[in-house]
Every structure is written in structure tokens, then in C-alpha cells.
Design a protein around this motif. Structure first.
Motif, PDB file in Angstrom:
ATOM      1  N   PHE A   1       0.771  -1.202  -0.093  1.00  0.00           N
ATOM      2  CA  PHE A   1       0.218  -0.093   0.031  1.00  0.00           C
ATOM      3  C   PHE A   1       1.033   1.279  -0.010  1.00  0.00           C
ATOM      4  O   PHE A   1       1.896   1.252   0.729  1.00  0.00           O
ATOM      5  CB  PHE A   1      -1.077  -0.054   1.235  1.00  0.00           C
ATOM      6  N   VAL A   2       0.416   2.187  -0.621  1.00  0.00           N
ATOM      7  CA  VAL A   2       1.392   3.531  -0.783  1.00  0.00           C
ATOM      8  C   VAL A   2       1.533   4.012   0.731  1.00  0.00           C
ATOM      9  O   VAL A   2       0.545   3.918   1.554  1.00  0.00           O
ATOM     10  CB  VAL A   2       0.783   4.584  -1.592  1.00  0.00           C
ATOM     11  N   ARG A   3       2.804   4.592   0.997  1.00  0.00           N
ATOM     12  CA  ARG A   3       3.181   4.795   2.532  1.00  0.00           C
ATOM     13  C   ARG A   3       3.118   3.966   3.490  1.00  0.00           C
ATOM     14  O   ARG A   3       2.697   4.079   4.395  1.00  0.00           O
ATOM     15  CB  ARG A   3       2.331   5.921   2.831  1.00  0.00           C
ATOM     16  N   ASP A   4       3.276   2.468   2.822  1.00  0.00           N
ATOM     17  CA  ASP A   4       3.316   1.397   4.141  1.00  0.00           C
ATOM     18  C   ASP A   4       4.470   0.667   3.617  1.00  0.00           C
ATOM     19  O   ASP A   4       5.326   0.842   2.657  1.00  0.00           O
ATOM     20  CB  ASP A   4       2.103   0.519   3.428  1.00  0.00           C
ATOM     21  N   ASP A   5       5.063   0.153   4.813  1.00  0.00           N
ATOM     22  CA  ASP A   5       6.326  -0.669   4.438  1.00  0.00           C
ATOM     23  C   ASP A   5       6.373  -1.920   4.419  1.00  0.00           C
ATOM     24  O   ASP A   5       7.201  -2.791   4.035  1.00  0.00           O
ATOM     25  CB  ASP A   5       7.283  -0.482   5.971  1.00  0.00           C
ATOM     26  N   GLY A   6       4.937  -2.500   3.979  1.00  0.00           N
ATOM     27  CA  GLY A   6       4.710  -3.618   3.587  1.00  0.00           C
ATOM     28  C   GLY A   6       4.587  -4.843   4.531  1.00  0.00           C
ATOM     29  O   GLY A   6       4.185  -5.890   4.465  1.00  0.00           O
ATOM     30  N   SER A   7       4.867  -4.495   5.848  1.00  0.00           N
ATOM     31  CA  SER A   7       4.699  -5.366   7.035  1.00  0.00           C
ATOM     32  C   SER A   7       3.554  -5.701   7.378  1.00  0.00           C
ATOM     33  O   SER A   7       3.220  -6.799   7.976  1.00  0.00           O
ATOM     34  CB  SER A   7       5.873  -4.873   7.995  1.00  0.00           C
ATOM     35  N   LYS A   8       2.531  -4.894   7.172  1.00  0.00           N
ATOM     36  CA  LYS A   8       1.175  -5.143   7.879  1.00  0.00           C
ATOM     37  C   LYS A   8       0.477  -5.920   6.960  1.00  0.00           C
ATOM     38  O   LYS A   8       0.782  -6.167   5.768  1.00  0.00           O
ATOM     39  CB  LYS A   8       0.316  -3.759   7.679  1.00  0.00           C
ATOM     40  N   THR A   9      -0.395  -6.679   7.344  1.00  0.00           N
ATOM     41  CA  THR A   9      -1.477  -7.724   6.744  1.00  0.00           C
ATOM     42  C   THR A   9      -2.694  -7.076   6.695  1.00  0.00           C
ATOM     43  O   THR A   9      -3.021  -6.293   7.664  1.00  0.00           O
ATOM     44  CB  THR A   9      -1.229  -9.120   7.190  1.00  0.00           C
ATOM     45  N   GLY A  10      -3.628  -7.926   5.818  1.00  0.00           N
ATOM     46  CA  GLY A  10      -5.040  -7.517   5.754  1.00  0.00           C
ATOM     47  C   GLY A  10      -5.142  -6.092   5.229  1.00  0.00           C
ATOM     48  O   GLY A  10      -4.482  -5.403   4.595  1.00  0.00           O
ATOM     49  N   GLY A  11      -6.434  -5.623   5.341  1.00  0.00           N
ATOM     50  CA  GLY A  11      -6.871  -4.154   4.843  1.00  0.00           C
ATOM     51  C   GLY A  11      -7.134  -4.375   3.612  1.00  0.00           C
ATOM     52  O   GLY A  11      -7.236  -3.099   2.830  1.00  0.00           O
ATOM     53  N   TRP A  12      -7.217  -5.297   2.894  1.00  0.00           N
ATOM     54  CA  TRP A  12      -7.463  -5.183   1.362  1.00  0.00           C
ATOM     55  C   TRP A  12      -9.185  -4.767   1.091  1.00  0.00           C
ATOM     56  O   TRP A  12      -9.772  -4.964   1.911  1.00  0.00           O
ATOM     57  CB  TRP A  12      -7.602  -6.665   0.819  1.00  0.00           C
ATOM     58  N   GLY A  13      -9.172  -4.147   0.026  1.00  0.00           N
ATOM     59  CA  GLY A  13     -10.457  -3.485  -0.361  1.00  0.00           C
ATOM     60  C   GLY A  13     -10.703  -3.822  -1.776  1.00  0.00           C
ATOM     61  O   GLY A  13     -10.060  -4.285  -2.581  1.00  0.00           O
ATOM     62  N   TYR A  14     -12.246  -3.498  -1.953  1.00  0.00           N
ATOM     63  CA  TYR A  14     -12.784  -3.882  -3.458  1.00  0.00           C
ATOM     64  C   TYR A  14     -14.159  -3.325  -3.523  1.00  0.00           C
ATOM     65  O   TYR A  14     -14.627  -2.589  -2.540  1.00  0.00           O
ATOM     66  CB  TYR A  14     -12.750  -5.468  -3.534  1.00  0.00           C
ATOM     67  N   ILE A  15     -14.643  -3.032  -4.774  1.00  0.00           N
ATOM     68  CA  ILE A  15     -15.759  -2.663  -5.093  1.00  0.00           C
ATOM     69  C   ILE A  15     -16.485  -3.634  -6.222  1.00  0.00           C
ATOM     70  O   ILE A  15     -15.838  -4.349  -6.988  1.00  0.00           O
ATOM     71  CB  ILE A  15     -15.803  -1.270  -5.783  1.00  0.00           C
ATOM     72  N   ASP A  16     -17.565  -3.958  -5.646  1.00  0.00           N
ATOM     73  CA  ASP A  16     -18.416  -5.208  -6.602  1.00  0.00           C
ATOM     74  C   ASP A  16     -19.861  -4.468  -6.931  1.00  0.00           C
ATOM     75  O   ASP A  16     -20.754  -4.240  -6.202  1.00  0.00           O
ATOM     76  CB  ASP A  16     -18.756  -6.210  -5.592  1.00  0.00           C
ATOM     77  N   VAL A  17     -19.754  -4.303  -8.460  1.00  0.00           N
ATOM     78  CA  VAL A  17     -20.963  -3.732  -8.959  1.00  0.00           C
ATOM     79  C   VAL A  17     -22.005  -4.789  -9.244  1.00  0.00           C
ATOM     80  O   VAL A  17     -21.761  -5.807  -9.801  1.00  0.00           O
ATOM     81  CB  VAL A  17     -20.587  -3.032 -10.355  1.00  0.00           C
ATOM     82  N   THR A  18     -23.326  -4.573  -8.312  1.00  0.00           N
ATOM     83  CA  THR A  18     -23.787  -6.102  -8.531  1.00  0.00           C
ATOM     84  C   THR A  18     -24.876  -5.950  -9.446  1.00  0.00           C
ATOM     85  O   THR A  18     -25.606  -6.753  -9.960  1.00  0.00           O
ATOM     86  CB  THR A  18     -24.501  -6.226  -6.971  1.00  0.00           C
ATOM     87  N   SER A  19     -25.304  -4.526  -9.789  1.00  0.00           N
ATOM     88  CA  SER A  19     -26.228  -4.324 -10.831  1.00  0.00           C
ATOM     89  C   SER A  19     -26.269  -3.295 -11.641  1.00  0.00           C
ATOM     90  O   SER A  19     -25.879  -1.998 -11.057  1.00  0.00           O
ATOM     91  CB  SER A  19     -27.683  -4.471 -10.184  1.00  0.00           C
ATOM     92  N   ILE A  20     -26.284  -3.313 -12.784  1.00  0.00           N
ATOM     93  CA  ILE A  20     -26.512  -2.034 -13.542  1.00  0.00           C
ATOM     94  C   ILE A  20     -27.908  -2.165 -14.485  1.00  0.00           C
ATOM     95  O   ILE A  20     -27.842  -2.883 -15.528  1.00  0.00           O
ATOM     96  CB  ILE A  20     -25.382  -1.585 -14.816  1.00  0.00           C
ATOM     97  N   ARG A  21     -28.955  -1.284 -14.115  1.00  0.00           N
ATOM     98  CA  ARG A  21     -30.422  -1.535 -14.702  1.00  0.00           C
ATOM     99  C   ARG A  21     -30.250  -0.100 -15.516  1.00  0.00           C
ATOM    100  O   ARG A  21     -30.574   0.925 -14.912  1.00  0.00           O
ATOM    101  CB  ARG A  21     -31.270  -1.849 -13.648  1.00  0.00           C
ATOM    102  N   LEU A  22     -30.567  -0.396 -16.829  1.00  0.00           N
ATOM    103  CA  LEU A  22     -30.840   0.887 -17.857  1.00  0.00           C
ATOM    104  C   LEU A  22     -32.364   1.342 -17.463  1.00  0.00           C
ATOM    105  O   LEU A  22     -33.102   0.780 -16.973  1.00  0.00           O
ATOM    106  CB  LEU A  22     -30.539   0.700 -19.173  1.00  0.00           C
ATOM    107  N   GLN A  23     -32.343   2.374 -17.887  1.00  0.00           N
ATOM    108  CA  GLN A  23     -33.757   3.268 -17.624  1.00  0.00           C
ATOM    109  C   GLN A  23     -34.840   2.490 -18.057  1.00  0.00           C
ATOM    110  O   GLN A  23     -35.961   2.534 -17.575  1.00  0.00           O
ATOM    111  CB  GLN A  23     -33.796   4.517 -18.293  1.00  0.00           C
ATOM    112  N   ASP A  24     -34.587   1.665 -19.144  1.00  0.00           N
ATOM    113  CA  ASP A  24     -35.810   0.744 -19.518  1.00  0.00           C
ATOM    114  C   ASP A  24     -35.896  -0.498 -18.995  1.00  0.00           C
ATOM    115  O   ASP A  24     -36.631  -1.253 -19.390  1.00  0.00           O
ATOM    116  CB  ASP A  24     -35.583   0.782 -21.133  1.00  0.00           C
ATOM    117  N   GLY A  25     -35.257  -0.640 -17.959  1.00  0.00           N
ATOM    118  CA  GLY A  25     -35.250  -1.968 -17.284  1.00  0.00           C
ATOM    119  C   GLY A  25     -34.284  -3.067 -17.418  1.00  0.00           C
ATOM    120  O   GLY A  25     -34.056  -4.055 -16.884  1.00  0.00           O
ATOM    121  N   ALA A  26     -33.542  -2.896 -18.487  1.00  0.00           N
ATOM    122  CA  ALA A  26     -32.592  -3.835 -19.023  1.00  0.00           C
ATOM    123  C   ALA A  26     -31.326  -3.836 -18.076  1.00  0.00           C
ATOM    124  O   ALA A  26     -30.741  -3.075 -17.739  1.00  0.00           O
ATOM    125  CB  ALA A  26     -31.983  -3.528 -20.445  1.00  0.00           C
TER     126      ALA A  26
END
Ligand SMILES: [Zn+2]
Lengths: 661, 301
Positions: A89-114
């Protein structure tokens, strides 16, 4: 899927009963985001629903969308950003563990419902890293026509990473940035370097920043009650919910990103500058020095207003993260930035001021001009660094603006220039290189060399013309995503109008060398030679015809002085040479700086006693100014002064050591 | 117990009575510092930057200084590294000089070069041993104190309180460590004083006696030590103020500042000798008090 623009406006209008801040809009408002997001402070997660409207700004149909999903840079060690930073991680010495992050897009529904999420796939336009999930490509069932808009509802969940430079959490401090599915920029043909209309949507890189389109943001943030929140835009509503949470509604117009900060351990100080509300969030133990941030940001507002342009937004939020969240410090977002400080930094060490001024100036070049920070980081960081030095030096003194402690002092521009001149290899790459492709240490080119280039430009064309260039650039290109070529075009337009063509019809020769080239600039005052002037000899014409005169002799009282100036570097810039004579007179010579060696010759009764190349330091790009002067005037004062200093301090060191042991 | 101020005055008088002692300390340090300073001056004078650097005479200029270091950093680094062996040599010389100084001060003899050198030679080996033992003690005490306060910090502070409680613990830690290091320095000083008085051979024993002496005469020992420390700090602040107000810019001012600098160093050398004199006097007084305490008791039996 196409929907009329009116439809989107109606949707947004229904949920945001807020008076418009800018009428007419400052930007083209290609996007409109309406986001509801809930922060779970224990699980460090976000749950969001985003209604997005995008208008096709081009003259051709667009059949897909591209989203930044930047929290996925922190998903695992396979992401491009993690690979680039060695799995740290930036500004990290790499010694720590954990702290992973993510984003999960579960749905993209267009205005017509698609539902189009199943059609989407991750792409990696920069490095073909198939494991990188920071850009989501979404093919559309039917293209969006020119000028038409498309609306969609997006659901996402995210886990925040351990705080790195730009986003994440540390203890109870949340720096929530790059946190929602954000569209890239669709560049129509002719915009910047686009040969045809295409998405410009880069992956998340360890060493680069961002590029997105302008629009409006209406964001409802639900956080635990008692959390202090700072965000892009202005707060328009706040409600306390029965479940112990509070929902804060912010609206931001004519910005290209939305970031927010939340923590229960932030104190607040409010101030104003003209009509602008300045909101400062900082740890309570640092409140006693809040005046330092306020004082310098007002100085910066004043200076930028006078020399570049107006800060148009109604509010500016400054966040001074606590020590345990220092990794959030020194980062800019629209109308909000984080700075750096500590209770231990004395007033005479102006690092907090420097950070605050720097991040504020980003509001101009990152926030409003909004160049592409991936491809041309120098246009943001370099311009910002340049104006940071101008503000700091103007307000705190050119030789004292960074540090002024116990007789030791240096100015911000001196510090910035040193960042360039002290590079191990200043020729490593052109400044105008894609920032993620720069070799290690190349950030100095982006920040420091660019600032030094602009200072050199100012030295050559004068401050007034420089200000004309920058005000014109800001006026013409704010909210329009210019590229380097656009900036140079402004220089080429403005400078000949005020300076004539004494530097040529355009300034491409300058930028080709210093921006697109790798050479360095180094002029040297090589020597001063004094020699007697001998009588004429040989067959010379006289009243009595041609006579042979062949007796060697000197012309009494007359001497020849030769001043030799050399160009040691590759870069050729027009340069001045100041020559002082033994009778006290001075002569300022102009040299085009092109030849490798130039000799100035003088014959007369007085001789040259001192000569200096670039005496007014108009070319700070000159990488070594300690070879710029030759003089017959002694430097013994300086030599003895430093002899005394070294002697005294060594005596003290020896004495102290002997006393202690 | 005599008032500390009186011991201080007596000590200064004793040091002034034998000015050769302070002078020896001053001259030795001056010579070693001058070697590097002269080399530095010659180096700068020999570069092609010398004319460009002339403005540094009137004020510091970071641009000139940084460009000079960019260009000549390696040579300046080599000069800076040469300070280390000279500093070690200076330490050794000072340790040896202490033998001569203490033997003359404790015997209350007039200065003679032969007596001084004899004292230097006589105690050189033992004082060098004290020097190494004190170095070890300083490292050990410093290490222990840092460990203790790092532990306290881990126990009592957290990332959230690092800037409040953490800083407070660090400040107390620095003060406490400083205090303990001064105690070690004092143990070393009195070990040498007692060695000269007793002509003892075991330096471990001398250090132990010294430690017990300091505990016994805590008020006097700490009083004298801190008074000298305060005077030294005052002298230094006075110098900084003089430099601040004098500035440079003319040969006269530079000459004046040089004189002030050397007066400060002479004063520091004499204060060093005076501190030894004070420690000798305190040790003698303590010994006399103990004798007085023992004598009546002996008379009574
Ligand atoms: Zn920046």
C-alpha cells in the motif's frame, strides 16, 4: 438505450430540491450522479445505489460505457497498482497484513429496465493485465446517439482498504475517495489527442491520479451519529435517523469527482474569505494551530484570484487528518483537500502551509482546468507546484518561505528547484511522459522540473506576460480538459502579442527542448582573460604609402579582455551576460545561447573584473548556478566566514563529546 | 555542606589559578577542528565555484549552497567523514588530558609541564578504561530507558492518542533519559576524581564508589553539575544572540564574530576545568566530613 435529457433532469430535480449554485453552469455537465451510500464503520464497508445520467458529448453514436472501479486496485496483489508498488500500500512498509479493499458492482439497470451487468467485463487498456479490475467495460444494447443521454441505476458494495494515499480507513478515520463506479471521459474526435471519439479511462496506477468528466453530484451519506463529515460540494440537508445513524446530503456542481471524510474525532473551525465559506476539519489537539492553515489558504485565494482567476465554488473544505491517518494527507479532491501537519512542527517550518497551499492550488489545475492526470500529470502537479512556490514566496518571502529557523532559511522555489537539480538522472525521461511509465524518481520531473520550466518561462517573458498567459489559459480551458498542446497554443498566442517576435514566431522551440526533450540546461562563465594590446605589425597603410612595421610593442594603457561563456548542456535558451569593468561600469550582453562557446571581447583602458552569466537568475533551469560567475574580485570574505563556521561548530562538537564522556 | 554557589566560585577561581589547564583543553580542540576547517576552506577556494559563492558572505543562499553540494557533495562528504577519526582522536586526547588536570587540581600544586604530563601519563590507561566503561554504561542506560518508555508508550498510548499522550510520554522519556545519562556522566567524572585521590587501580570499583558517592552527596553533586550545565547553556544562548545580532557582511564584523566564537570556546574549556575543580572540592569536602564523623566516634571508644 436512449432517454430524453428532460427525463433525467426531472428525476434529479425531484430528489434534490436545491437551488442551483451556478446559473449558467460553469461546465458542460456531461454526467449527473445521484448516490445513496451507507457507511458501516465497523465492517469498513459501503453499500451504495447510484443513479447516473450520461450525455454523449460527441457527434457519433457511442455503444459502450467505461467505469473506473478504483477500489479494486486494493483487491489483491495482482492489480496493476499493487504490482507497480511492489505489493505495498502506498506509504506502507509492507509489513502489515490485511486491509484489502474492493468494489463489487452487483447491478447496472438501464432506464428501460434492461440489466446490463452480465454483459460487462474488465478491461486493462494500459498494460493488458487481465487480473486488473479497475476499469469496467459495459457494452450497451443500443448506442447512445450524439447529444443524447442515457440513465441507469447502479448498485454496488465496497470494502474500504487500509488507508493508503488516496482512500481507505485508519482506526475511526475514513477517507472515502474513488469509491463509486465513476465514468471515464468520452473524448470526441479532436479533443486533446483523440483521432476518433473514444473513452479515455485508464486503470488505477500506483503513481498517477485521475481524469473524469464534469457534472453534478447529489449524494446522501449515511454514517453513525456523532461522525463529523466533510465532502465535496455543500451540505444541503442533514437528518438524524432512528437507528443511530445520520444522513447528510451534499450537492456539488461542475466538479468531476466526489470525495468525503468521516470521523468522530474531528474538530471544526469555520472561516470566510469574501463570500467563500472555509471549513477546516482537524484533530482537536491541533486546533490551536488552525490559524496557520486559514492564514495561508487566504493568502493563496488572494494570490490566485489576482494572478490566475476566481475560485468560484461557495465552499472549501480543508481536512487535516490526524497522525494515525497521515496517509490520507496531501491529496486534492474537488472543493475538498487534505493537508499535512503535526503539533510538533514549529511555525518557522512551514510544511503545513506548503501542503495547504499546494492542495488548494490543485483546485485550479486539477479541479477546474482538469487536465488528464494520467497522461499529462505535469499539467496538474507541475503547474500546482509552480503556483505553490509563487504564493509561498510572495507571502512568506522568497528566501524564507519554506524554513526560517535560527538563521537557516530557504524558500519554497529554492526547495522546488532543488528537487529537480538534485535528481540522480535529470535526463531520465521527457517531462511529458505518461506518468505511470516514468521511471522511479520520475515524479521530480512531473512536479519540480515542470515548476522550474514555468519559472524559466516567467524569467524569459516577464511576470506580467506570464500572468497574461496563465489567466488566458485558465479562462479558455477551465472545465474543458486541455492537453499540453492547448497550453502551448496559449503561450504562442499571448507572448508574441506582448513581447513581439524577439523569441521567434512561437515558443515550440522552448517546449520541445524542456518539456518533450530530456536535455539539461547549464551555462558556464568559463573564463576571463586579460591581455595586452600589441601595436599593429606587418605591411600597414600610412600617409606615405604601404610600409613595413615589424617592431613588437604594446599599446600603452590599453588592454584586451576576453569573456568566454560556454553552453555545457543540451538545452539552448537566450541568456544574459553581465560584465563589470575596472572603472565600475557594467554591460549587459544578450546571447542567443545556441553555440557551444561564445566569446565577448573588449578593448580599452579598463578591464573586465567580473562577469556573470544569467545574473538575474532568469533561467532557474540552469542546473548549476555555481559555475555562472568568474571574478577577479576576491571571495575571501565568504571563505573566511565558512572557515569560522566550520571551525566553531567542530570545536563545539569535539568539546561536547569530550564533556559527555 | 557548603552552598553550591560557593563551590562553583571556588572552582572557577581554582581553574583560573592554573590557566594552563583550560588552555590545554582549548588548544587541543582548536587544533583538531582547524585541520578540517582549513581543509574545507582550501577545497572551496580551489573549486571553480568560488566566485559564484561570494554572495554567501552576506547571507545564506540555499540555491547556491544546494547547487554546490550537488556538484561537490562527494568531496564534502569525504571531509565530513574525516571528522569521525578526528573526533575519536580528540576524545582520546581529552581523556588523557583529564589525568593531568585532575592530578594538578587535587594536589593543589602549581602548574609545571612535567607534573602535568606525568599526571596525563600516570592515569592515561585507567582513564581510557573509564572512558570505555562509561561508553558501555551510556549505551546500556540509554537502551534501557528507550525500552522502558517504548513499552510505556505501547501500554498507555494508541495510534489515536499518539499526538497527545504519545507525545507527552516521549517528552517525559527524553527528559528522564537525559537525566539518567547525566548521572552516568557524573559517575564517570567522579570515578576519575576518586581514582586520582586514591590512586586506585580498579576502574569498576572506582565507578561503583563514584556511584555511591553521588548517592551520598546527591544535592551537592547534582547541584554543581546542573549549575555548570546551566552556565554552559547560557553561554551558548548568549553566543547565538550575538551571532544573530552581529550578522556578517564586513570583514570587521566577521573578525568580531570570530573573536566572540573563540572567547566562547575558551570559556567552555575553562568551565570544563572548573567543573573538575568543583568535583575535586566536593569529593574532598565529603571525605573530610566523613573523617570528622568517624573521628569523634573513634575518640569516644
Ligand atoms: Zn499535488
Amino acid at each position: 438505450m436512449r432517454i430524453p435529457l428532460l427525463f433525467c433532469t426531472a428525476i434529479l430535480g425531484a430528489s434534490t430540491p436545491v437551488a442551483a449554485q451556478f446559473q449558467p453552469p460553469l461546465s458542460d455537465r456531461v454526467v449527473a450522479y445521484r448516490i445513496d451510500v451507507r457507511l458501516d464503520e465497523k465492517a469498513k464497508t459501503l453499500e451504495g445505489e447510484e443513479h447516473l445520467t450520461w450525455r454523449n458529448p460527441s457527434t457519433e453514436p457511442v455503444g459502450d460505457l467505461q467505469f473506473h472501479l478504483y477500489l479494486n486496485a486494493f483487491k489483491n496483489t495482482h492489480s496493476t497498482a499493487m504490482k507497480e508498488s511492489g505489493g505495498r500500500f502506498v506509504r506502507d512498509d509492507g509489513s502489515k497484513t490485511g486491509g484489502w479493499g474492493y468494489i463489487d458492482v452487483t447491478s447496472i439497470r438501464l432506464q428501460d429496465g434492461a440489466e446490463v451487468r452480465p454483459l460487462a467485463n474488465f478491461i486493462s487498456p494500459d498494460d493488458s493485465n487481465a487480473a486488473d479490475q479497475t476499469v469496467l467495460h459495459v457494452p450497451l444494447p443500443s448506442p447512445v446517439g450524439p447529444g443524447e443521454s442515457i440513465g441507469m441505476d447502479i448498485r454496488f458494495t465496497a470494502r474500504l482498504p487500509r488507508l493508503s494515499r488516496r482512500t481507505g480507513y485508519s482506526e475511526d478515520f475514513f477517507m472515502i475517495a474513488q469509491w463509486f463506479p465513476k465514468l471515464g471521459v468520452f473524448e470526441p474526435k479532436g479533443m486533446r489527442y483523440a483521432a476518433r471519439g473514444a473513452w479515455n479511462c485508464h486503470q488505477f496506477h500506483a503513481a498517477t491520479e485521475f481524469y473524469a468528466d464534469f457534472g453534478t453530484y447529489d449524494v446522501n451519506m449515511t454514517v453513525p451519529q456523532g461522525f463529523k463529515v466533510g465532502a465535496t460540494g455543500v451540505r444541503v440537508h442533514e437528518t438524524e435517523n432512528s437507528n443511530g445513524t445520520a444522513t447528510l446530503t451534499y450537492r456539488a456542481e461542475d466538479v468531476h469527482d466526489f470525495a468525503w471524510v468521516a470521523s468522530p474525532r474531528l474538530a471544526e473551525r469555520n472561516d470566510t474569505w469574501r463570500d467563500l465559506r472555509i471549513r477546516l476539519l482537524m484533530p482537536p489537539e491541533r486546533l490551536f494551530q488552525s490559524w496557520r492553515h486559514v492564514q495561508c489558504v487566504k493568502a493563496a485565494l488572494e494570490y490566485m484570484d489576482a494572478h490566475v482567476g476566481r475560485y468560484p465554488y461557495p465552499e472549501l473544505t480543508i481536512v487535516d487528518p490526524p497522525g494515525y491517518a497521515a496517509a490520507a494527507g496531501g491529496m486534492e479532491y474537488p472543493t475538498l483537500f487534505t493537508t499535512v501537519s503535526s503539533v510538533l512542527i514549529p511555525e518557522q517550518v512551514r510544511y503545513p502551509e506548503l501542503a495547504t497551499v499546494h492542495e488548494f492550488i490543485h483546485q485550479y489545475f486539477y479541479g477546474m482546468v482538469a487536465s488528464n492526470e494520467f497522461e499529462e500529470a505535469w499539467m496538474d502537479e507541475g503547474f500546482t507546484a509552480y503556483y505553490e512556490t509563487r504564493v509561498m514566496d510572495a507571502f512568506y518571502g522568497p528566501k524564507t518561505s519554506a524554513v526560517h529557523l535560527l538563521g537557516f532559511h530557504f524558500g519554497d522555489f529554492e526547495y522546488t528547484r532543488f528537487g529537480y537539480t538534485s535528481m540522480l538522472n535529470p535526463r531520465m525521461a521527457p517531462t511529458a511522459t505518461f506518468a505511470w511509465e516514468l521511471p522511479s524518481g520520475g515524479g521530480s520531473l512531473t512536479y519540480f522540473k515542470t515548476a522550474t520550466i514555468l519559472a524559466t518561462l516567467k524569467g524569459l517573458i516577464g511576470e506580467e506576460t506570464m500572468d497574461s498567459v496563465m489567466t488566458a489559459y485558465f479562462r479558455r480551458w477551465s472545465f474543458r480538459h486541455p492537453c499540453g498542446r492547448d497550453f502551448i497554443a496559449v503561450v504562442n498566442d499571448i507572448v508574441p502579442k506582448t513581447q513581439g517576435e524577439k523569441f521567434g514566431k512561437d515558443w515550440n522551440w522552448f517546449f520541445d527542448q524542456v518539456l518533450y526533450g530530456t536535455g539539461v540546461c547549464d551555462y558556464e562563465l568559463s573564463s576571463i582573460r586579460i591581455s595586452p594590446v600589441e601595436d599593429d605589425r606587418g605591411y600597414v597603410e600610412s600617409d606615405s604609402g604601404t610600409v613595413l612595421r615589424d617592431v613588437r610593442g604594446e599599446v600603452h594603457g590599453t588592454r584586451r579582455s576576453e569573456v568566454t561563456v560556454s553552453r555545457l548542456g543540451e538545452v539552448q535558451l537566450p541568456v544574459e551576460v553581465l560584465v563589470r569593468f575596472s572603472d565600475g561600469s557594467e554591460l549587459l550582453e544578450q546571447w542567443d545561447g545556441k553555440a557551444r562557446v561564445k566569446v565577448f571581447r573588449y578593448t580599452g583602458t579598463s578591464t573586465v573584473v567580473r562577469a556573470a552569466v544569467d545574473p538575474g537568475m532568469k533561467i532557474p533551469l540552469d542546473i548549476n548556478v555555481t559555475n555562472n560567475v568568474k571574478s577577479f574580485e576576491p571571495s575571501t570574505g565568504m571563505l573566511w566566514k565558512y572557515f569560522c563556521k566550520v571551525l566553531f561548530w567542530l570545536q563545539n562538537i569535539f568539546h561536547a563529546a569530550a564533556t559527555i564522556i | 555542606m557548603k552552598p553550591i554557589l560557593k563551590i562553583f566560585i571556588n572552582a572557577v577561581v581554582a581553574a583560573a589559578r592554573i590557566p594552563q589547564l583550560g588552555s590545554a583543553v582549548y588548544v587541543c580542540n582548536l587544533l583538531m577542528a582547524a585541520v578540517i576547517a582549513a581543509a574545507f576552506r582550501a577545497f572551496v577556494a580551489g573549486t571553480d565555484s568560488v566566485s559564484s559563492l561570494a554572495p554567501l558572505f552576506t547571507d545564506f543562499d540555499a540555491t547556491l549552497a544546494s547547487d554546490f553540494l550537488n556538484r561537490h557533495g562527494e568531496a564534502i562528504g569525504a571531509l565530513a567523514r574525516a571528522v569521525v577519526p578526528l573526533a575519536l582522536l580528540s576524545l582520546a586526547v581529552n581523556v588523557i588530558l583529564t589525568g593531568g588536570i585532575l592530578s594538578l587540581l587535587s594536589s593543589r600544586q602549581k602548574f609545571s609541564l612535567r607534573g602535568f604530563l606525568r599526571g596525563c601519563g600516570h592515569f592515561a590507561g585507567r582513564f581510557l578504561r573509564v572512558f570505555f566503561l562509561v561508553c558501555l554504561l551510556l549505551a546500556a542506560v540509554g537502551g534501557i530507558m528507550i525500552t522502558i518508555f517504548a513499552g510505556l508508550d505501547a501500554l498507555l498510548s494508541s495510534p489515536v492518542t499518539a499526538e497527545t499522550r504519545g507525545n507527552l510520554i516521549a517528552a517525559i522519556g527524553i527528559l528522564a533519559t537525559g537525566f539518567m545519562l547525566v548521572v552516568v556522566v557524573m559517575v564517570g567524572d567522579y570515578a576519575r576524581v576518586l581514582t586520582v585521590v586514591d590512586d586506585g587501580r580498579s576502574m569498576l570499583k572506582a565507578l561503583w564508589s563514584s556511584f555511591r558517592f553521588i548517592l551520598r552527596s546527591a544535592a551537592g553533586a547534582f547541584g554543581v553539575q546542573y549549575l555548570f550545565l546551566l552556565v554552559n547553556i547560557g553561554l551558548f544562548l548568549l553566543y547565538l544572540s550575538a551571532e544573530w545580532h552581529t550578522g556578517t557582511g564586513s570583514g570587521f564584523l566577521l573578525g568580531f564574530l570570530f573573536v566572540v566564537q573563540q572567547l566562547v570556546m575558551i570559556a567552555r574549556a575553562f568551565l570544563r576545568t572548573a567543573l573538575f575543580a568543583g568535583e575535586v572540592e566536593l569529593a574532598a569536602l565529603s571525605a573530610a566530613e566523613r573523617l570528622e564523623a568517624v573521628a569523634p566516634a573513634a575518640a569516644g571508644t
